[in-house]
Design a protein around this motif. Structure first.
Motif, PDB file in Angstrom:
ATOM      1  N   ARG A  54       0.831  -1.206   0.000  1.00  0.00           N
ATOM      2  CA  ARG A  54       0.000   0.000   0.000  1.00  0.00           C
ATOM      3  C   ARG A  54       0.867   1.258   0.000  1.00  0.00           C
ATOM      4  NH1 ARG A  54      -5.318   0.894   0.827  1.00  0.00           N
ATOM      5  NH2 ARG A  54      -5.924   2.953   1.615  1.00  0.00           N
ATOM      6  N   ASN A  55       1.955   1.229   0.747  1.00  0.00           N
ATOM      7  CA  ASN A  55       2.869   2.374   0.771  1.00  0.00           C
ATOM      8  C   ASN A  55       3.584   2.575  -0.562  1.00  0.00           C
ATOM      9  OD1 ASN A  55       2.238   2.850   3.454  1.00  0.00           O
ATOM     10  ND2 ASN A  55       3.927   1.588   4.219  1.00  0.00           N
ATOM     11  N   PHE A  56       3.659   1.496  -1.347  1.00  0.00           N
ATOM     12  CA  PHE A  56       4.338   1.557  -2.639  1.00  0.00           C
ATOM     13  C   PHE A  56       3.500   2.304  -3.681  1.00  0.00           C
ATOM     14  CE2 PHE A  56       5.404  -0.393  -6.792  1.00  0.00           C
ATOM     15  CZ  PHE A  56       6.744  -0.047  -6.847  1.00  0.00           C
ATOM     16  N   LEU A  57       2.187   2.460  -3.428  1.00  0.00           N
ATOM     17  CA  LEU A  57       1.320   3.157  -4.376  1.00  0.00           C
ATOM     18  C   LEU A  57       1.737   4.619  -4.517  1.00  0.00           C
ATOM     19  CD1 LEU A  57      -2.198   1.778  -3.346  1.00  0.00           C
ATOM     20  CD2 LEU A  57      -0.791   1.075  -5.289  1.00  0.00           C
ATOM     21  N   LYS A  58       1.544   5.154  -5.714  1.00  0.00           N
ATOM     22  CA  LYS A  58       1.909   6.545  -5.996  1.00  0.00           C
ATOM     23  C   LYS A  58       0.819   7.487  -5.496  1.00  0.00           C
ATOM     24  CE  LYS A  58       5.607   5.200  -8.228  1.00  0.00           C
ATOM     25  NZ  LYS A  58       6.961   5.423  -7.714  1.00  0.00           N
ATOM     26  N   SER A  59       0.962   8.767  -5.817  1.00  0.00           N
ATOM     27  CA  SER A  59      -0.020   9.776  -5.414  1.00  0.00           C
ATOM     28  C   SER A  59      -1.358   9.512  -6.097  1.00  0.00           C
ATOM     29  CB  SER A  59       0.479  11.174  -5.775  1.00  0.00           C
ATOM     30  OG  SER A  59       0.552  11.310  -7.179  1.00  0.00           O
ATOM     31  N   ASN A  60      -2.407  10.109  -5.562  1.00  0.00           N
ATOM     32  CA  ASN A  60      -3.739   9.926  -6.125  1.00  0.00           C
ATOM     33  C   ASN A  60      -3.817  10.337  -7.594  1.00  0.00           C
ATOM     34  OD1 ASN A  60      -4.566   8.983  -3.679  1.00  0.00           O
ATOM     35  ND2 ASN A  60      -5.968  10.670  -3.213  1.00  0.00           N
ATOM     36  N   SER A  61      -3.100  11.394  -7.949  1.00  0.00           N
ATOM     37  CA  SER A  61      -3.132  11.873  -9.332  1.00  0.00           C
ATOM     38  C   SER A  61      -2.568  10.836 -10.298  1.00  0.00           C
ATOM     39  CB  SER A  61      -2.347  13.182  -9.454  1.00  0.00           C
ATOM     40  OG  SER A  61      -2.876  14.161  -8.606  1.00  0.00           O
ATOM     41  N   ILE A  62      -1.445  10.232  -9.922  1.00  0.00           N
ATOM     42  CA  ILE A  62      -0.817   9.243 -10.791  1.00  0.00           C
ATOM     43  C   ILE A  62      -1.672   7.977 -10.875  1.00  0.00           C
ATOM     44  CG2 ILE A  62       1.183   7.720 -11.061  1.00  0.00           C
ATOM     45  CD1 ILE A  62       2.922   9.936  -9.976  1.00  0.00           C
ATOM     46  N   GLU A  63      -2.193   7.514  -9.737  1.00  0.00           N
ATOM     47  CA  GLU A  63      -3.026   6.305  -9.748  1.00  0.00           C
ATOM     48  C   GLU A  63      -4.320   6.538 -10.536  1.00  0.00           C
ATOM     49  OE1 GLU A  63      -2.021   3.481  -8.931  1.00  0.00           O
ATOM     50  OE2 GLU A  63      -0.217   4.026  -7.824  1.00  0.00           O
ATOM     51  N   THR A  64      -4.885   7.729 -10.432  1.00  0.00           N
ATOM     52  CA  THR A  64      -6.083   8.054 -11.221  1.00  0.00           C
ATOM     53  C   THR A  64      -5.771   8.035 -12.703  1.00  0.00           C
ATOM     54  OG1 THR A  64      -6.910   9.437  -9.423  1.00  0.00           O
ATOM     55  CG2 THR A  64      -7.910   9.758 -11.587  1.00  0.00           C
ATOM     56  N   ARG A  65      -4.595   8.533 -13.049  1.00  0.00           N
ATOM     57  CA  ARG A  65      -4.174   8.528 -14.460  1.00  0.00           C
ATOM     58  C   ARG A  65      -4.112   7.097 -14.993  1.00  0.00           C
ATOM     59  NH1 ARG A  65      -4.222  10.394 -19.426  1.00  0.00           N
ATOM     60  NH2 ARG A  65      -2.393   9.784 -20.606  1.00  0.00           N
ATOM     61  N   HIS A  66      -3.585   6.166 -14.219  1.00  0.00           N
ATOM     62  CA  HIS A  66      -3.508   4.769 -14.646  1.00  0.00           C
ATOM     63  C   HIS A  66      -4.903   4.158 -14.796  1.00  0.00           C
ATOM     64  CE1 HIS A  66       0.814   4.043 -14.659  1.00  0.00           C
ATOM     65  NE2 HIS A  66       0.915   4.763 -13.557  1.00  0.00           N
ATOM     66  N   ILE A  67      -5.805   4.525 -13.900  1.00  0.00           N
ATOM     67  CA  ILE A  67      -7.179   4.019 -13.996  1.00  0.00           C
ATOM     68  C   ILE A  67      -7.853   4.542 -15.264  1.00  0.00           C
ATOM     69  CG2 ILE A  67      -9.479   4.168 -12.943  1.00  0.00           C
ATOM     70  CD1 ILE A  67      -8.081   4.096 -10.204  1.00  0.00           C
ATOM     71  N   ILE A  68      -7.660   5.820 -15.559  1.00  0.00           N
ATOM     72  CA  ILE A  68      -8.246   6.410 -16.770  1.00  0.00           C
ATOM     73  C   ILE A  68      -7.687   5.721 -18.015  1.00  0.00           C
ATOM     74  CG2 ILE A  68      -8.328   8.509 -18.175  1.00  0.00           C
ATOM     75  CD1 ILE A  68      -8.538  10.089 -15.566  1.00  0.00           C
ATOM     76  N   ASN A  69      -6.389   5.418 -18.013  1.00  0.00           N
ATOM     77  CA  ASN A  69      -5.781   4.711 -19.157  1.00  0.00           C
ATOM     78  C   ASN A  69      -6.449   3.358 -19.385  1.00  0.00           C
ATOM     79  OD1 ASN A  69      -3.986   6.755 -19.711  1.00  0.00           O
ATOM     80  ND2 ASN A  69      -2.288   5.846 -18.587  1.00  0.00           N
ATOM     81  N   GLU A  70      -6.633   2.589 -18.308  1.00  0.00           N
ATOM     82  CA  GLU A  70      -7.286   1.278 -18.437  1.00  0.00           C
ATOM     83  C   GLU A  70      -8.738   1.432 -18.906  1.00  0.00           C
ATOM     84  OE1 GLU A  70      -6.092  -1.588 -18.455  1.00  0.00           O
ATOM     85  OE2 GLU A  70      -4.140  -1.395 -17.495  1.00  0.00           O
TER      86      GLU A  70
END
Length: 604
Positions: free
Chosen positions: A159-175
């Motif tokens: 869980r600590n390895f996850l990036k910031s909310n902005s970056i994780e949201t970007r990956h979700i939008i890509n998928e």
């Protein structure tokens, strides 16, 4: 000696499997959306909170599951997609391994509700860390709703390895984009923190592309379609003039499954050969339909890599098809660049016989017969002006000529003698110093100069802005518009002024004095891409990225010829910088060679 090999418990095995299947919240989104598609849903809703770290929920109107199937779906290698090994080469569904739900349930709190169309009641299951909390009958609508909460709650390091909310949201939008582009006939909606990101109605492929990337995309698309014995290719490529400096909008789909393939990407790029400027990449949305027996999908956990039976043939067909479409729609230049279309023979003259043209001659015509000469009158003829020398009549012009000559020679001789900078190969500036010679990389040095200027404008003083005579409207997708709104104040401090920020476009009425109107779109697109790829949490770091991006885009490029004044300006400004020896990206801007080193080369 006692036996030391033992069988791992199921919950441990599931956590290990989750390490491959679930890498970040976007992985969960992909698996749940694909399950909804395999359930033959026509309407799918995605809801996330805090970039998927708190909640990921997918609601569909598919065929649902029975009580037994709902419980069995969380067991490892339990699937309805295949029954025997041969089915791996005859896949028509997204999933087939039966690992996704078991892996997700091992590292999160999962809540599932499902009901089949003909059933009176549905089923409700709650699982936490592979442990079944309860299963009960409930009244619910047809289809399935899966909620994944507190992802990686039992693996703190992950869980600590996850990036910031902005970056994780970007990956979700890509998928999300990859899946909705593969299935334009299905309606999709996407909500993040209770705000709507996408609301896509069912339609054709062109409509879906325009809905995802903005209305202006429609005019950029060139249709592609080819059917052969080996495969069918359809989709769109963007016109060369709309090429971008990023690879983001490049989509390959094989049998409606998004894939990554560098070899086929090279085929597309080579089809655009000589049509794109250096450093630009084509945009494309290509859909390949091939026999399921000719591909192998089971080579990577994410299923984004595929092995083809005859990759070289696919390469040739793909390249030729794109070249043909670019030529067919007059995007690629024809071979005869000077051909005049008005001189082409009309089709109706194809079978018409040619005849020798008849020439009529007047035998009595004689141009020298009449002695009368007609005078030609020029009603607006101007009188001849006196020569400029007449202005100096009575003046000793010889003294003036000698004086001008002396002044001219002295000016140029001083400039040459005082010049200590030279440009070589349109790349480096050489300047003499007391200890020897300094070699300056003009592009990297200018990056450093602009970087410090922009950083000062952003943080210390207000930047100068030039008003546009006519405001410029630039189209962006919803995701980019949202990012522009977030950094609007920072862009203003650099010199950008916005008249309006609309749903799918922005209206720019002011730009920094250092850029031209033709550079606006390229610079803003590059800036947004840089921020997306490395979004920091601290506001100052974001300003730093903005200054770096603008400096890189606007710096003098290698291959640009500089005059003496420009060379000296770079040299003088560079050594006034706070850190002149490095570019904003950590590259060396100049090197020095001492006179002793030069002497050693000549053995003197």
């Amino acid at each position: 000696m006692p036996d030391i090999i033992q069988l791992l418990p199921d919950h441990v095995a599931n956590q290990i499997a989750a390490g491959e299947v679930v890498q970040r919240p976007a992985s969960v989104v992909k698996e749940l959306l694909e399950n909804a598609i395999d359930a033959e849903a026509t309407n799918i809703k995605l809801i996330i909170k805090e970039a998927g770290k708190i909640l990921i929920q997918v609601i569909d109107n598919g065929k649902g599951m029975s009580n037994t199937d709902a419980r069995l779906s969380f067991e490892r290698h339990a699937t309805s997609k295949i029954k025997k090994a041969e089915d791996l080469f005859n896949l028509h569904t997204k999933g087939f391994r039966g690992e996704a739900l078991a892996s997700i349930a091992a590292i999160a709190h999962v809540d599932l509700k499902s009901k089949q169309e003909k059933s009176e009641l549905g089923t409700h299951i709650k699982i936490e860390g592979s442990t079944l909390i309860f299963q009960e009958n409930i009244s619910t609508s047809k289809g399935t709703s899966v909620s994944v909460k507190n992802l990686f709650y039992n693996i703190p390091a992950r869980r600590n390895f996850l990036k910031s909310n902005s970056i994780e949201t970007r990956h979700i939008i890509n998928e999300f984009q990859r899946i909705v582009l593969a299935h334009p006939a299905i309606s999709f909606s996407f909500y993040h923190n209770q705000s709507e990101v996408y609301n896509l109605s069912a339609g054709n492929l062109r409509q879906r592309i325009v809905a995802v990337f903005g209305k202006k995309t429609n005019e950029k698309l060139v249709p592609i379609h080819e059917i052969t014995d080996i495969l069918e290719i359809k989709g769109f490529v963007a016109k060369p003039e709309f090429a971008k400096k990023k690879r983001g909008e490049q989509f390959f789909f094989v049998n409606n499954r998004f894939i990554k393939n560098a070899y086929l990407n090279h085929a597309v790029t080579s089809a655009f050969e000589s049509l794109l400027s250096n450093g630009y990449f084509p945009t494309y949305f290509l859909y390949l339909t091939v026999p399921t027996k000719s591909i192998d999908i089971n080579i990577h956990p994410t299923k984004t890599e595929i092995k083809f039976e005859d990759e070289k043939t696919l390469y040739a067909i793909l390249r030729a098809t794109i070249k043909h479409s670019l030529g067919q729609y007059n995007v690629a230049p024809v071979l005869d660049f000077r051909r005049d279309a008005s001189m082409d023979t009309p089709y109706e003259f194809k079978n018409k016989k040619s005849e020798t043209p008849k020439v009529a001659v007047n035998p009595d015509f004689n141009p020298f017969k009449s002695d009368k000469q007609k005078a030609i009158h020029f009603p607006y003829k101007q009188e001849k002006m006196p020569e400029w020398e007449s202005l100096y009549t009575g003046i000793n012009t010889k003294n003036i000529e000698v004086e001008a000559e002396i002044i001219e020679n002295s000016l140029f001789s001083d400039a040459i003698s005082n010049s200590k900078t030279y440009q070589i190969h349109k790349k480096y500036i050489i300047s003499s110093i007391k200890s020897g010679v300094v070699y300056i990389h003009q592009n990297l040095a200018h990056q450093r100069i602009l970087y410090e200027e922009f950083l000062e404008n952003i943080t210390v003083k207000e930047a100068m802005s030039q008003q546009l005579l006519f405001p410029l409207e630039i189209s962006f997708n919803k995701e980019d518009i949202k990012l522009i709104k977030e950094i609007k104040d920072d862009l203003k401090s650099v010199g950008f002024l916005f008249d309006k920020i609309l749903t799918n476009s922005i209206v720019v009425n002011g730009i920094p004095v250092t850029i031209t109107e033709s550079q606006i779109t390229i610079i803003i697109e590059q800036l947004l891409e840089d921020i997306k790829n490395d979004i920091p949490d601290a506001s100052f770091s974001q300003l730093d990225i903005m200054a770096k991006s603008l400096a890189k885009s606007l710096a003098i490029k290698t291959g640009t010829k500089l005059d003496l004044k420009e060379q000296e300006e770079i040299v003088n400004k560079l050594f006034v910088c706070k850190q002149p020896n490095l570019s904003p990206f950590g590259k060396t801007t100049f090197i020095t060679i001492n006179i002793d080193e030069i002497d050693k080369k000549f053995n003197t």
